[in-house]
Motif scaffolding. Structure first.
Motif, PDB file in Angstrom:
ATOM      1  N   ARG A  19     -19.392 -51.087 -29.119  1.00  0.00           N
ATOM      2  CA  ARG A  19     -18.743 -51.910 -29.249  1.00  0.00           C
ATOM      3  C   ARG A  19     -18.319 -52.008 -30.060  1.00  0.00           C
ATOM      4  O   ARG A  19     -18.818 -52.576 -31.136  1.00  0.00           O
ATOM      5  N   TYR A  80     -11.932 -56.356 -29.692  1.00  0.00           N
ATOM      6  CA  TYR A  80     -12.696 -55.669 -29.274  1.00  0.00           C
ATOM      7  C   TYR A  80     -12.326 -54.361 -28.536  1.00  0.00           C
ATOM      8  O   TYR A  80     -11.616 -54.816 -27.607  1.00  0.00           O
ATOM      9  N   GLN A  82     -15.082 -51.881 -25.383  1.00  0.00           N
ATOM     10  CA  GLN A  82     -15.792 -51.551 -24.825  1.00  0.00           C
ATOM     11  C   GLN A  82     -15.434 -50.211 -24.877  1.00  0.00           C
ATOM     12  O   GLN A  82     -14.862 -49.879 -24.374  1.00  0.00           O
TER      13      GLN A  82
END
Length: 115
Positions: A19, A80, A82
């Motif tokens: 991540r 973010y 992922q």
């Protein structure tokens, strides 16, 4: 001054996950969009994913659809990425990007996926 700082890169085996984080500062409004780009050795920089702050709409490159997920935490001013089911071809330096009167790029974080 708007600044972007990436983190979370590293070495992972094929099929693994990472991540990435992009911490933003200096924005005076909330209606900004942040994107992730990557550049592999010998290849041009390419767009991977982006997300808007207004409605959360997202974009993904065909090569990462179903494997990568972009998200945001507005309270932390952080976006973010992922990355699941990583493949060796995902190996690249990953950059976050926005436009705030000018192009703004982070320094980049290295992602290496081994076979």
């Amino acid at each position: 001054e708007v600044q972007l700082v990436e983190s979370g890169g590293g070495l992972v085996q094929a099929g693994g996950s990472l991540r990435l984080s992009c911490a933003a500062s200096g924005f005076t409004r909330d209606d900004y969009t942040i994107g992730w780009f990557r550049q592999a050795p010998g290849k041009a920089r390419e767009a991977v994913a982006c997300i808007s702050s207004s409605d959360g709409s997202t974009y993904y490159a065909d090569s990462v659809k179903g494997r990568f997920t972009i998200s945001r935490d507005n309270a932390k001013n952080t976006v973010y990425l992922q990355m699941n089911s990583l493949k060796p071809e995902d190996t690249a330096v990953y950059y976050c990007y926005t436009y705030w009167g000018r192009d703004v790029w982070g320094q980049g974080t290295q992602v290496t996926v081994s076979s």
